[in-house]
Design an enzyme around this catalytic site. Structure first.
Site, PDB file in Angstrom:
ATOM      1  N   LYS A  45       2.323   9.101   4.230  1.00 22.61           N
ATOM      2  CA  LYS A  45       1.844   8.573   5.450  1.00 22.61           C
ATOM      3  C   LYS A  45       0.431   8.684   5.469  1.00 22.61           C
ATOM      4  O   LYS A  45      -0.274   9.247   6.435  1.00 22.61           O
ATOM      5  CB  LYS A  45       2.359  10.157   6.127  1.00 22.61           C
ATOM      6  CG  LYS A  45       3.535   9.598   6.253  1.00 22.61           C
ATOM      7  CD  LYS A  45       3.999   9.217   6.831  1.00 22.61           C
ATOM      8  CE  LYS A  45       5.611   8.568   6.655  1.00 22.61           C
ATOM      9  NZ  LYS A  45       6.398   7.413   7.353  1.00 22.61           N
ATOM     10  N   TRP A  50       0.001  -0.259   5.911  1.00 19.15           N
ATOM     11  CA  TRP A  50      -1.385  -0.731   6.187  1.00 19.15           C
ATOM     12  C   TRP A  50      -2.107  -1.710   5.305  1.00 19.15           C
ATOM     13  O   TRP A  50      -2.427  -2.714   5.252  1.00 19.15           O
ATOM     14  CB  TRP A  50      -2.490   0.206   7.215  1.00 19.15           C
ATOM     15  CG  TRP A  50      -3.485  -0.142   8.135  1.00 19.15           C
ATOM     16  CD1 TRP A  50      -3.489  -1.297   8.560  1.00 19.15           C
ATOM     17  CD2 TRP A  50      -4.029   0.649   8.157  1.00 19.15           C
ATOM     18  NE1 TRP A  50      -4.317  -1.537   9.349  1.00 19.15           N
ATOM     19  CE2 TRP A  50      -4.708  -0.362   9.935  1.00 19.15           C
ATOM     20  CE3 TRP A  50      -4.282   1.960   9.272  1.00 19.15           C
ATOM     21  CZ2 TRP A  50      -5.775  -0.035  10.601  1.00 19.15           C
ATOM     22  CZ3 TRP A  50      -4.938   2.422   9.925  1.00 19.15           C
ATOM     23  CH2 TRP A  50      -5.745   1.650  11.198  1.00 19.15           C
ATOM     24  N   HIS A 101       3.974   5.667  -4.624  1.00 16.38           N
ATOM     25  CA  HIS A 101       3.452   7.668  -4.158  1.00 16.38           C
ATOM     26  C   HIS A 101       3.810   8.055  -5.459  1.00 16.38           C
ATOM     27  O   HIS A 101       3.488   9.501  -5.431  1.00 16.38           O
ATOM     28  CB  HIS A 101       4.951   7.377  -3.318  1.00 16.38           C
ATOM     29  CG  HIS A 101       4.502   6.951  -1.631  1.00 16.38           C
ATOM     30  ND1 HIS A 101       3.438   7.108  -1.638  1.00 16.38           N
ATOM     31  CD2 HIS A 101       5.501   6.815  -0.955  1.00 16.38           C
ATOM     32  CE1 HIS A 101       4.144   6.156  -0.157  1.00 16.38           C
ATOM     33  NE2 HIS A 101       5.423   6.583   0.511  1.00 16.38           N
ATOM     34  N   SER A 131       2.547  13.581  10.950  1.00 20.17           N
ATOM     35  CA  SER A 131       3.408  12.344  10.324  1.00 20.17           C
ATOM     36  C   SER A 131       4.244  12.634   9.703  1.00 20.17           C
ATOM     37  O   SER A 131       5.257  11.386  10.336  1.00 20.17           O
ATOM     38  CB  SER A 131       2.216  11.361   9.824  1.00 20.17           C
ATOM     39  OG  SER A 131       3.421   9.977   9.908  1.00 20.17           O
TER      40      SER A 131
HETATM   41  S1  PPS Z   1       4.415   5.507   4.710  1.00 22.19           S
HETATM   42  O1  PPS Z   1       6.069   5.982   4.471  1.00 22.19           O
HETATM   43  O2  PPS Z   1       4.639   6.535   3.119  1.00 22.19           O
HETATM   44  O3  PPS Z   1       4.802   3.605   3.973  1.00 22.19           O
HETATM   45  O4  PPS Z   1       3.760   5.520   5.556  1.00 22.19           O
HETATM   46  P1  PPS Z   1       2.642   4.864   5.246  1.00 22.19           P
HETATM   47  O5  PPS Z   1       2.374   4.195   5.488  1.00 22.19           O
HETATM   48  O6  PPS Z   1       1.881   5.311   4.237  1.00 22.19           O
HETATM   49  O7  PPS Z   1       2.147   5.827   6.867  1.00 22.19           O
HETATM   50  C1  PPS Z   1       2.259   5.305   8.097  1.00 22.19           C
HETATM   51  C2  PPS Z   1       1.429   5.337   9.226  1.00 22.19           C
HETATM   52  O8  PPS Z   1       0.464   5.046   8.986  1.00 22.19           O
HETATM   53  C3  PPS Z   1       0.477   4.231  10.416  1.00 22.19           C
HETATM   54  N1  PPS Z   1      -0.131   3.232  10.500  1.00 22.19           N
HETATM   55  C4  PPS Z   1      -0.882   2.704  11.373  1.00 22.19           C
HETATM   56  N2  PPS Z   1      -1.924   3.394  11.871  1.00 22.19           N
HETATM   57  C5  PPS Z   1      -3.327   1.957  12.376  1.00 22.19           C
HETATM   58  N3  PPS Z   1      -3.292   1.200  12.287  1.00 22.19           N
HETATM   59  C6  PPS Z   1      -2.170   0.531  11.291  1.00 22.19           C
HETATM   60  N4  PPS Z   1      -2.790  -0.890  11.842  1.00 22.19           N
HETATM   61  C7  PPS Z   1      -1.237   1.317  10.587  1.00 22.19           C
HETATM   62  N5  PPS Z   1      -0.130   0.531  10.175  1.00 22.19           N
HETATM   63  C8  PPS Z   1       0.598   2.191  10.100  1.00 22.19           C
HETATM   64  C9  PPS Z   1       2.037   5.079  10.949  1.00 22.19           C
HETATM   65  O9  PPS Z   1       1.838   4.736  12.309  1.00 22.19           O
HETATM   66  C10 PPS Z   1       1.849   6.333  10.448  1.00 22.19           C
HETATM   67  O10 PPS Z   1       0.709   7.301  11.079  1.00 22.19           O
HETATM   68  P2  PPS Z   1       1.242   8.356  12.780  1.00 22.19           P
HETATM   69  O11 PPS Z   1       0.019   9.356  12.351  1.00 22.19           O
HETATM   70  O12 PPS Z   1       2.723   8.968  12.100  1.00 22.19           O
HETATM   71  O13 PPS Z   1       1.358   7.333  13.820  1.00 22.19           O
END
Ligand code: PPS
Length: 308
Positions: A45, A50, A101, A131
């Site tokens: 999270k 991203w 991770h 998150s």
């Molecule tokens: S995981 O399950 O570990 O792979 O999750 P991870 O990708 O690390 O984290 C998911 C959160 O990243 C947010 N996210 C983004 N935020 C802003 N812009 C972009 N482009 C983006 N892509 C992924 C996603 O919405 C999750 O955060 P939260 O706060 O829950 O929205």
């Protein structure tokens, strides 16, 4: 492989049995890295997906074909998950992009002496826990989330799946002094200055981009674009595994959403645990969307000069 209710405990850390086996975890610790590999490392999270998207786009010089046609787990598999070997065998793309991770104390030995480029992604832990809490509600391969206060305590005690956030962040970021192939990027930096963050990352990856290519990356990795891109928004995952009626993987994508969940008391308690566990750690954190105006892009990341 369903195993939705199975938990694998490995070196004292819980991992979902739906994605991990003792063998797959053990194999990851001996992973034969190639010097050309790119490894994305994060606590869940923190912005993993991203950065996977940004790395894909940088590697393809802003071309969106892969981003629009290949799921993120097939282009940058988690090396500790059971299907990783099969994905790598069926792909001939170079450089290989991997994700993990795993904490540094477990994966460090496999990376020792390797020139693989390591990207560590971190995010304000208050936003991480919020998150992660929402994700537990929709991900049927994770334990019941329980109430937010219960979940928060488990996070602070390091007892959630994937282990302790504090150990993860300090373990990896402490390596920046000795590993010159380790680059630290933050969720906040990508959010506040996507263009600058992408340019810095492309230069670390030795994959310089021209302005049009940067523009394409910025557009394609925006929250709204990724929220609607099936290749990264996890809607390809069956309902039984991720229940999209209970939430979205691309949930809010904001800095400071923790303020909608934490009470003042929880925030104070978090701060005191944070202070004691992060003693001696020089990282700074962006806690609030309002910090945006106060944070200059040139104060952000590369390597040791990290503002979270
Ligand atoms: S995981 O399950 O570990 O792979 O999750 P991870 O990708 O690390 O984290 C998911 C959160 O990243 C947010 N996210 C983004 N935020 C802003 N812009 C972009 N482009 C983006 N892509 C992924 C996603 O919405 C999750 O955060 P939260 O706060 O829950 O929205």
């Amino acid at each position: 492989m369903a195993r939705l209710d199975v938990t694998e405990v490995f070196h004292g850390i819980s991992f979902p049995g739906h994605l991990h086996t003792q063998d797959s975890l053990q194999l990851a610790l001996k992973f034969p890295f190639q010097d050309t590999d790119i490894l994305i490392v994060s606590y869940p999270k923190s912005g993993t997906t991203w950065v996977q998207e940004v790395v894909s786009l940088i590697s393809s010089k802003g071309d969106t074909h892969i981003s629009e046609n290949v799921p993120n787990w097939a282009r940058s598999p988690w090396l500790e998950q059971y299907y990783c070997a099969a994905v790598l065998e069926s792909s001939s793309s170079t450089p290989r992009v991997l994700t993990t991770h795993l904490p540094q104390h477990l994966l460090g030995p496999a990376l020792h002496g390797s020139k693989a480029k390591v990207i560590y992604v971190s995010r304000n832990p208050k936003d991480v826990v919020v998150s992660f809490y929402h994700f537990h509600k929709m991900a049927n391969f994770l334990p019941e989330a329980g109430s937010f206060p219960e979940f928060l305590n488990l996070f602070l005690e390091g007892k959630l799946s994937y282990g302790c956030w504090f150990d993860h962040v300090t373990g990896w970021t402490n390596q920046t002094a000795t590993m010159n192939n380790l680059y630290h990027i933050t969720y906040e930096e990508l959010s506040q200055d996507p263009r600058g963050a992408i340019k810095r990352l492309s230069s670390f990856l030795q994959c310089p981009l021209v302005e049009d290519e940067v523009n394409s990356c910025v557009k394609q990795c925006s929250f709204s674009s990724m929220k609607h891109n099936k290749m990264v928004n996890y809607t390809l995952v069956p309902e039984a595994i991720m229940d999209h009626d209970k939430g979205s993987f691309m949930r809010k994508g904001k800095i400071g959403d923790w303020k909608n969940m934490f009470t003042e008391e929880q925030s104070q308690h978090f701060n005191s645990v944070f202070k004691s566990k992060m003693q001696g750690c020089t990282l700074e954190f962006v806690w609030d969307e309002r910090d945006k105006e106060e944070t200059r892009a040139d104060k952000l990341s590369p390597l040791n000069n990290t503002k979270l």
